[in-house]
Design an enzyme around this catalytic site. Structure first.
Site, PDB file in Angstrom:
ATOM      1  N   CYS A   1       1.078  -1.461   0.100  1.00 59.82           N
ATOM      2  CA  CYS A   1      -0.078   0.243  -0.031  1.00 59.82           C
ATOM      3  C   CYS A   1       1.001   0.991  -0.652  1.00 59.82           C
ATOM      4  O   CYS A   1       0.855   1.926  -1.197  1.00 59.82           O
ATOM      5  CB  CYS A   1      -0.793  -0.057   1.438  1.00 59.82           C
ATOM      6  SG  CYS A   1      -1.841   1.586   1.374  1.00 59.82           S
TER       7      CYS A   1
ATOM      8  N   ILE B   1      -6.430  -1.350 -11.010  1.00 56.00           N
ATOM      9  CA  ILE B   1      -4.908  -1.048 -10.772  1.00 56.00           C
ATOM     10  C   ILE B   1      -4.798  -0.361 -12.297  1.00 56.00           C
ATOM     11  O   ILE B   1      -4.237   0.577 -12.593  1.00 56.00           O
ATOM     12  CB  ILE B   1      -3.725  -2.475 -10.297  1.00 56.00           C
ATOM     13  CG1 ILE B   1      -4.536  -2.208  -8.385  1.00 56.00           C
ATOM     14  CG2 ILE B   1      -2.705  -2.036 -10.840  1.00 56.00           C
ATOM     15  CD1 ILE B   1      -3.756  -3.087  -8.446  1.00 56.00           C
TER      16      ILE B   1
ATOM     17  N   SER C   1      -1.422  -6.178 -15.674  1.00 53.43           N
ATOM     18  CA  SER C   1      -1.809  -6.351 -14.296  1.00 53.43           C
ATOM     19  C   SER C   1      -3.059  -6.638 -14.391  1.00 53.43           C
ATOM     20  O   SER C   1      -3.995  -6.253 -14.446  1.00 53.43           O
ATOM     21  CB  SER C   1      -2.306  -4.454 -14.123  1.00 53.43           C
ATOM     22  OG  SER C   1      -3.266  -4.280 -14.706  1.00 53.43           O
TER      23      SER C   1
ATOM     24  N   GLY D   1      -4.686  -8.764 -11.634  1.00 55.81           N
ATOM     25  CA  GLY D   1      -4.701  -9.554 -10.337  1.00 55.81           C
ATOM     26  C   GLY D   1      -3.749 -10.179  -9.308  1.00 55.81           C
ATOM     27  O   GLY D   1      -2.951  -9.356  -9.909  1.00 55.81           O
TER      28      GLY D   1
ATOM     29  N   HIS E   1     -23.883  22.761   1.611  1.00 52.10           N
ATOM     30  CA  HIS E   1     -24.854  22.896   0.619  1.00 52.10           C
ATOM     31  C   HIS E   1     -23.340  24.473   0.340  1.00 52.10           C
ATOM     32  O   HIS E   1     -23.474  24.963   1.445  1.00 52.10           O
ATOM     33  CB  HIS E   1     -25.734  23.109   0.452  1.00 52.10           C
ATOM     34  CG  HIS E   1     -26.128  24.483  -0.625  1.00 52.10           C
ATOM     35  ND1 HIS E   1     -26.855  23.305  -1.789  1.00 52.10           N
ATOM     36  CD2 HIS E   1     -26.228  25.478  -1.299  1.00 52.10           C
ATOM     37  CE1 HIS E   1     -26.734  24.192  -2.987  1.00 52.10           C
ATOM     38  NE2 HIS E   1     -26.867  25.711  -2.101  1.00 52.10           N
TER      39      HIS E   1
HETATM   40  P1  FAD Z   1       0.535  -5.484   2.072  1.00 55.53           P
HETATM   41  O1  FAD Z   1       0.210  -4.429   1.857  1.00 55.53           O
HETATM   42  O2  FAD Z   1       0.523  -6.959   0.421  1.00 55.53           O
HETATM   43  O3  FAD Z   1       2.015  -6.422   3.296  1.00 55.53           O
HETATM   44  C1  FAD Z   1       2.353  -6.977   3.091  1.00 55.53           C
HETATM   45  C2  FAD Z   1       3.529  -7.169   3.388  1.00 55.53           C
HETATM   46  O4  FAD Z   1       4.679  -8.312   4.525  1.00 55.53           O
HETATM   47  C3  FAD Z   1       4.599  -6.845   2.408  1.00 55.53           C
HETATM   48  O5  FAD Z   1       4.868  -5.830   3.079  1.00 55.53           O
HETATM   49  C4  FAD Z   1       5.759  -8.394   2.187  1.00 55.53           C
HETATM   50  O6  FAD Z   1       7.037  -8.082   1.888  1.00 55.53           O
HETATM   51  C5  FAD Z   1       5.239  -8.844   4.448  1.00 55.53           C
HETATM   52  N1  FAD Z   1       6.058 -10.442   4.199  1.00 55.53           N
HETATM   53  C6  FAD Z   1       5.002 -10.811   3.179  1.00 55.53           C
HETATM   54  N2  FAD Z   1       5.919 -12.161   3.416  1.00 55.53           N
HETATM   55  C7  FAD Z   1       6.701 -12.523   4.450  1.00 55.53           C
HETATM   56  C8  FAD Z   1       7.804 -13.164   5.220  1.00 55.53           C
HETATM   57  N3  FAD Z   1       7.239 -14.366   4.709  1.00 55.53           N
HETATM   58  N4  FAD Z   1       7.940 -13.050   6.425  1.00 55.53           N
HETATM   59  C9  FAD Z   1       8.064 -11.179   6.525  1.00 55.53           C
HETATM   60  N5  FAD Z   1       7.252  -9.506   5.443  1.00 55.53           N
HETATM   61  C10 FAD Z   1       6.805 -10.325   5.077  1.00 55.53           C
HETATM   62  N6  FAD Z   1      -6.142  -0.568  -2.563  1.00 55.53           N
HETATM   63  C11 FAD Z   1      -6.754   0.414  -1.323  1.00 55.53           C
HETATM   64  O7  FAD Z   1      -7.274   0.179  -0.641  1.00 55.53           O
HETATM   65  N7  FAD Z   1      -6.588   1.730  -2.249  1.00 55.53           N
HETATM   66  C12 FAD Z   1      -6.003   1.512  -3.002  1.00 55.53           C
HETATM   67  O8  FAD Z   1      -6.331   3.157  -3.837  1.00 55.53           O
HETATM   68  C13 FAD Z   1      -5.443   0.643  -3.823  1.00 55.53           C
HETATM   69  N8  FAD Z   1      -4.464   1.295  -4.879  1.00 55.53           N
HETATM   70  C14 FAD Z   1      -3.309   0.059  -5.141  1.00 55.53           C
HETATM   71  C15 FAD Z   1      -2.035   0.119  -5.932  1.00 55.53           C
HETATM   72  C16 FAD Z   1      -2.055  -0.772  -6.567  1.00 55.53           C
HETATM   73  C17 FAD Z   1      -0.859  -0.514  -7.759  1.00 55.53           C
HETATM   74  C18 FAD Z   1      -1.678  -2.175  -5.796  1.00 55.53           C
HETATM   75  C19 FAD Z   1      -0.697  -3.193  -6.187  1.00 55.53           C
HETATM   76  C20 FAD Z   1      -2.627  -2.052  -5.103  1.00 55.53           C
HETATM   77  C21 FAD Z   1      -3.595  -1.278  -4.524  1.00 55.53           C
HETATM   78  N9  FAD Z   1      -4.577  -1.728  -3.210  1.00 55.53           N
HETATM   79  C22 FAD Z   1      -5.341  -0.749  -3.316  1.00 55.53           C
HETATM   80  C23 FAD Z   1      -4.305  -2.505  -2.587  1.00 55.53           C
HETATM   81  C24 FAD Z   1      -3.930  -2.666  -1.443  1.00 55.53           C
HETATM   82  O9  FAD Z   1      -2.097  -1.836  -1.658  1.00 55.53           O
HETATM   83  C25 FAD Z   1      -4.033  -3.472  -0.100  1.00 55.53           C
HETATM   84  O10 FAD Z   1      -4.945  -3.888  -0.157  1.00 55.53           O
HETATM   85  C26 FAD Z   1      -2.709  -3.721   0.564  1.00 55.53           C
HETATM   86  O11 FAD Z   1      -1.881  -3.387   0.226  1.00 55.53           O
HETATM   87  C27 FAD Z   1      -2.480  -5.160   1.817  1.00 55.53           C
HETATM   88  O12 FAD Z   1      -2.444  -5.067   3.034  1.00 55.53           O
HETATM   89  P2  FAD Z   1      -2.123  -6.536   2.863  1.00 55.53           P
HETATM   90  O13 FAD Z   1      -1.571  -6.002   4.968  1.00 55.53           O
HETATM   91  O14 FAD Z   1      -2.698  -7.752   3.880  1.00 55.53           O
HETATM   92  O15 FAD Z   1      -0.851  -6.571   2.658  1.00 55.53           O
END
Ligand code: FAD
Length: 455
Positions: free
Chosen positions: A41, A186, A266, A268, A441
């Site tokens: 994020c 995305i 992109s 999914g 408004h």
């Molecule tokens: P993530 O943000 O994916 O974080 C997971 C973390 O875990 C990562 O940093 C990874 O390095 C770490 N990790 C994984 N495995 C391990 C391990 N074994 N040991 C240690 N660390 C580990 N969502 C919105 O709500 N609004 C938006 O505008 C939006 N725009 C987006 C635009 C793009 C281009 C993308 C790709 C996504 C977007 N999203 C958006 C989706 C959003 O980014 C995700 O829903 C959100 O980041 C999910 O949060 P999370 O904590 O589940 O996982």
């Protein structure tokens, strides 16, 4: 072996919010992050794309300011500057997360964590040859971009001709042309930025519509707006091969080739669980996603999974809320996760924001519902600020209960208005009660009041 009350794996919105909540409740917490605190994020998702899109919006407003009495000469976009501003924004926000972890006495361990098993004292985790143990485990490892088995895609990614959303956010020079494979949220946001700043953009989408499950009228209107601005769309089209400077796709049983300078893939995202060691404690997954209940519990007592990794909604704000619920369950505070009022936004220009059922999904679920639709020209603020805009607002109302079950907005400020609509759905108040809400408004949000009176 280092002992904690809670171990969180993953430092994205789900993970850092869980760590913060658990820390402020007085629990001893460790959060593991293998790349960068803030997760997808902050570093390569929500925030970077919004800094890009804001630059595009300012550029577009300046270019088209004539009818508003604003004229400017020699307007240019400096993409390298857009990227460096994005990096500054990311640094600021990541520093903010670090500060929160410190304030809540959370240990941040910058390493990849692997679950290795369980003992009487809890779950064991290994990272950088150190062992850690905690009776509660919150898995928040997020998701990664899906890479479909398309001929030449692997080579394209290696050469840099094909990029995922991660790499494209760091390119310093704009390509002349870009093919976006996948017209979901995305893909559309990226297409919007690159097209606005002058790149020739073609979107190739497998489905017969863009923007996934978004209300079909919103999807069509958005596509229409971008087509008029010069973006090319190929729907019901399957990409079959990627060459050195082109892509091939099948449409209506015919093979087509497009030459391009760059490709964005992109199509999914999939939950990230590789090498995590889920099997060591027997965590159950279904089609790659960790299965969770309304308290974010997995099938293994003491183990929770929040955010993208459970595949339920793949949005940052869902991850935040799921993290709250998981921690509340750990500390014994009554709470449960509901997914009925999760807003979703496409930050294109105009924005699209939705919450709840669409006309189509209500029909599919057999709900006896009516829809009421009004153009945003009913809003004084919208008319004052937008020239010949074709924004609109659509409400979906359950005929049996006379309650609002869906709100869909296309137009300016939609992203900022939608939380109010989510609140309306969450509180389940009947339409007659909602009509008593006073809107400021002139605002674009007043359109909701207006549509309610037409319902
Ligand atoms: P993530 O943000 O994916 O974080 C997971 C973390 O875990 C990562 O940093 C990874 O390095 C770490 N990790 C994984 N495995 C391990 C391990 N074994 N040991 C240690 N660390 C580990 N969502 C919105 O709500 N609004 C938006 O505008 C939006 N725009 C987006 C635009 C793009 C281009 C993308 C790709 C996504 C977007 N999203 C958006 C989706 C959003 O980014 C995700 O829903 C959100 O980041 C999910 O949060 P999370 O904590 O589940 O996982």
């Amino acid at each position: 072996m280092k002992k904690y009350d809670v171990i969180v794996i993953g430092g994205g919105p789900g993970g850092y919010n869980a760590a913060e909540r658990a820390g402020e409740s007085g629990l001893k917490v460790a959060v593991f992050e293998k790349r960068a605190l803030g997760g997808v994020c902050l570093n390569e998702g929500c925030i970077p794309t919004k800094t890009f899109l804001n630059s595009a919006k300012i550029y577009s407003h300046t270019l088209h300011g004539d009818s508003f009495g604003v004229t400017a000469k020699d307007i240019t976009i400096d993409h390298a500057k857009v990227v460096s501003r994005k990096q500054k924004v990311v640094r600021t926000l990541v520093a903010g997360v670090k500060m929160k972890m410190k304030q809540n006495k959370v240990d941040v361990i910058s390493a990849s964590a692997e679950i290795t098993g369980r003992t009487d004292e809890g779950f064991t985790v290994k990272a950088d040859d150190e062992e850690y143990i905690a009776p509660k485990l919150i898995i928040a490892t997020g998701s990664v971009a899906s890479i479909p088995p398309i001929e030449g895609l692997k080579e394209g990614l290696e050469s840099g001709f094909v990029m995922t959303s991660r790499e494209i956010l760091d390119i310093k020079k704009l390509p002349e042309s870009l093919v976006v494979i996948g017209g979901g949220v995305i893909g559309l946001e990226m297409a919007c930025y690159f097209s606005t700043v002058g790149v020739k953009v073609t979107v190739v989408e497998m489905l017969d519509r863009v923007a996934g499950n978004t209300d079909i009228d919103m999807s069509r209107t958005l596509m229409d707006i971008y087509q008029k601005q010069g973006m090319i769309f190929h729907l019901s089209s399957a990409v079959t091969a990627i060459g050195k400077d082109s892509i091939k796709f099948i449409k209506d049983d015919k093979e087509n080739t497009i030459r391009t300078d760059a490709v964005l893939i992109s199509v999914g995202r999939r939950p990230s669980t590789e090498g995590l060691g889920l099997e060591s404690i027997g965590v159950y997954t279904e089609r790659g996603s960790i299965v969770t209940d309304e308290y974010l519990r997995t099938n293994v007592p003491g183990v929770y999974a929040v955010g993208d990794v459970n595949g339920k909604s793949m949005l940052a704000h869902t991850a935040y809320r799921e993290a709250d619920v998981a921690v509340n369950h750990i500390i014994g505070k009554k709470d449960r996760m509901r997914y009925e009022a999760v807003p979703s936004v496409i930050y294109t220009n105009p924005e699209v924001a939705s919450v709840g059922e669409t006309e189509q999904s209500a029909r599919e679920k057999g709900i006896d519902a009516r829809t009421v639709n009004l153009p945003l020209s009913y809003s004084g603020r919208y008319v004052a600020e937008v020239d010949r805009g074709n924004g609109f607002c659509k409400l979906v109302i359950d005929n049996k209960t006379n309650r609002l079950i869906g709100v869909h907005l296309l137009g300016s400020y939609a992203s900022e208005i939608i939380y109010g609509a989510a609140l309306m759905l969450e509180t389940e108040l009947p339409v007659e009660q909602l009509k008593k809400v006073i809107f400021p408004h002139p605002t674009v949000s007043e359109i909701i009041r207006e549509v309610l009176f037409h319902a």
